[in-house]
Every structure is written in structure tokens, then in C-alpha cells.
Enzyme design. Structure first.
Site, PDB file in Angstrom:
ATOM      1  N   ASP A 299       0.828  -1.206   0.000  1.00 36.33           N
ATOM      2  CA  ASP A 299       0.000   0.000   0.000  1.00 36.33           C
ATOM      3  C   ASP A 299       0.864   1.258   0.000  1.00 36.33           C
ATOM      4  O   ASP A 299       2.078   1.202   0.219  1.00 36.33           O
ATOM      5  CB  ASP A 299      -0.905   0.016   1.234  1.00 36.33           C
ATOM      6  CG  ASP A 299      -2.018  -1.019   1.168  1.00 36.33           C
ATOM      7  OD1 ASP A 299      -2.350  -1.459   0.057  1.00 36.33           O
ATOM      8  OD2 ASP A 299      -2.550  -1.374   2.242  1.00 36.33           O
TER       9      ASP A 299
ATOM     10  N   TYR B 249       7.131  -9.759   6.818  1.00 32.16           N
ATOM     11  CA  TYR B 249       7.093  -8.318   7.042  1.00 32.16           C
ATOM     12  C   TYR B 249       7.663  -7.996   8.415  1.00 32.16           C
ATOM     13  O   TYR B 249       7.652  -8.826   9.326  1.00 32.16           O
ATOM     14  CB  TYR B 249       5.657  -7.796   6.992  1.00 32.16           C
ATOM     15  CG  TYR B 249       5.065  -7.651   5.614  1.00 32.16           C
ATOM     16  CD1 TYR B 249       5.085  -6.416   4.958  1.00 32.16           C
ATOM     17  CD2 TYR B 249       4.471  -8.727   4.968  1.00 32.16           C
ATOM     18  CE1 TYR B 249       4.523  -6.272   3.694  1.00 32.16           C
ATOM     19  CE2 TYR B 249       3.910  -8.593   3.710  1.00 32.16           C
ATOM     20  CZ  TYR B 249       3.945  -7.352   3.079  1.00 32.16           C
ATOM     21  OH  TYR B 249       3.407  -7.213   1.825  1.00 32.16           O
TER      22      TYR B 249
END
Length: 288
Positions: A64, A125
């Protein structure tokens, strides 16, 4: 679904990283917004002298706006003639063309069956946050979230352990029409470094939209004492979005690494990953 490379083309794997601060995410968008995909495809078109032809990238995991990547992977199918002509100097030419907040580190011909997205077996992540009363080091402000309550890392890890495994993460995902929210969360753990920065490591076979940032939002509520360690698991079990779960800001999130199986297993993984999953016992679940 076939993923064969078309005759006359070569599939090329790209390993890359970027600072997402000034990008509107990975994927190309209408309206001229700056994106990582658009930036790299424009550079490829220029350095290969492709004219009006765009060689489209497929990425391991779309990020994003504001999210960073240290170990992102993509692939592109190039005509054999273009690859033969340019491959020895392509990396250096891209370095000269790309802006300084995105780098391609490696370009190589991909093994048979490789697909940057569907061949991946996990994505890892990291989310970084500090509870320092003075805030974030100005040099790290685009990569670390400031949480203005003291955080109990042990309590956060206790809550995190209850979220591991294969579940329907609908409560922590932004739903997309026709997409499953079943994922296998392989690792979720938090460590406070000597500098006081807390790094959450989050690894799963795949992630649905906003999943990592929602999980971190729930754990922060546990860490600062607003909720007990059972709460994130109860939210997961309820299977619906809880308004108390905040999607934390994107700048603390970095895609660190993407894992792939051995070359001989790439094609099988590619096929397996395209199948829509259901949980055992759920409507539509089957053995094959």
C-alpha cells in the site's frame, strides 16, 4: 491455469527494494499517481528502447501507499532478443534511470515454473514501533511508528501466539469481492531492541488487505493495557471487523523477504497457490 512463458520470451526475476514514503503503493493507478510498478516499468521501457511497449511486472506482494520493501520480488517477460541485447548492462542502466528511492538489486533468468506471486511460499514483514516518551528519532521518522503509551512486549507476544496457524482472518482484513481471507500465520513475534524500538516479525503464506497493520493495531491495544491478551483471539474467532481494531499507519511496515521453494517445486506451488482455500469442515471444503 497455465503460466507458460510465451514462445520467444524470457522470464526475468527482479529483486528490489524501495522507500514507500513518496509512492502511492506498488500497483499502477489511473490519474498519474506515482507508483513503484509504474516507475520501474517506465525505466525498463526507456533503457530497452521499447518505444510504446510496456513490459508489465508481476510482484510477489502488492504494498500500500507508504509501505516500504527491502526484499520485494517481481518478474517480467521480455522478448529473447531484448534480453540478449541488454541483460549484461540492464542492471546498471536501471540504476542510472530510477529515482533514488527505488533500486533493483538483481536481474536473472527465472527457472522454469517461476511466478513471483504464485510460486511464493511465504512473505515476511516487519513492523517497527517505539514507545519512547520523546517520540521517534527524526532520522527514522518515515520507518517507525510512535505509540504514546508504554508497551508491554511480553503481553503482546502472549496475545500473538494465540493467532498463529491457519484461520479465516476476515476480522483483520479488508474484504475484497471473491477473495478468500483464509491464511496461515506462521510467525508473529515482537522483540524490543537496545534502541528501544520494538520490531514485530509477521510471516505468512500470504496476506489479505490490511492484515498486518490490523494485527499490529490489535496487539498495540494489548501492549498498552487497554485490552487483555485474550482479546485479539476473540476478535479473530468472531470473524467480523471490530471497530476497536485500528489499522495502524503504513510507514512502520516493511516487506523484508519472500520465500520460494526449490526450483523443481516451483510449478507445483504456482498451481497450488491459485486454488481458493476453505477451512476444514467449512462449506465447499474438500480433500483435493
Amino acid at each position: 491455469m497455465s503460466d507458460e512463458v510465451q514462445p520467444g520470451f524470457v522470464r526475468v526475476r527482479l529483486d528490489l527494494s524501495y522507500d514507500g514514503s513518496e509512492f502511492s503503493g506498488w500497483a499502477k493507478q489511473a490519474g498519474g499517481r506515482r507508483t513503484v510498478q509504474g516507475e520501474i516499468e517506465d525505466a525498463l521501457r526507456t533503457v530497452t528502447r521499447a518505444g510504446g511497449t510496456t513490459y508489465e511486472l508481476t510482484v510477489a506482494g502488492r504494498t500500500d501507499a507508504g509501505v516500504h520493501a527491502r526484499g520485494q520480488v517481481a518478474h517480467v517477460d521480455l522478448p529473447e532478443s531484448v534480453w540478449r541485447e541488454h541483460h549484461e548492462k540492464l542492471l546498471k542502466r536501471l540504476a542510472g534511470r530510477l529515482s533514488r528511492d527505488v533500486r533493483v538489486w538483481a536481474l536473472r533468468e527465472a527457472p522454469s515454473g517461476f511466478n513471483a506471486r504464485f510460486s511464493a511460499v511465504w512473505r515476511r514483514y516487519a513492523y517497527r514501533v517505539t514507545d519512547n516518551p520523546g517520540g521517534v528519532d527524526p532520522l527514522l521518522r518515515n520507518h517507525v511508528l510512535w505509540h504514546d503509551w508504554p508497551l508491554d512486549v511480553d503481553a503482546m507476544n502472549e496475545a500473538a501466539r494465540r493467532l498463529l496457524g491457519e484461520h479465516d482472518f476476515a476480522a483483520y482484513c479488508k474484504r475484497r469481492e471473491g477473495a478468500t481471507t483464509i491464511r496461515t500465520l506462521q510467525e508473529l513475534s515482537l522483540v524490543r531492541g537496545e534502541d528501544g524500538i520494538i520490531t514485530a516479525t509477521v510471516r505468512a503464506d500470504a496476506f489479505c488487505h490490511n492484515m498486518v497493520r490490523s494485527l499490529i493495531g490489535a496487539l498495540l491495544f494489548v501492549g498498552d493495557g487497554h485490552r487483555d491478551a485474550d482479546w485479539p483471539g476473540k476478535v479473530l474467532g468472531a470473524g467480523v471487523r471490530d471497530s476497536a481494531v485500528h489499522v495502524v499507519r503504513p510507514h512502520g511496515l516493511t516487506l523484508e523477504e519472500v520465500g520460494y521453494p526449490a526450483d523443481e517445486l516451483l510449478a507445483a506451488r504456482n498451481k497450488e497457490a491459485r486454488n481458493k482455500r476453505t477451512l476444514p469442515g467449512a462449506p465447499g471444503a474438500g480433500c483435493c
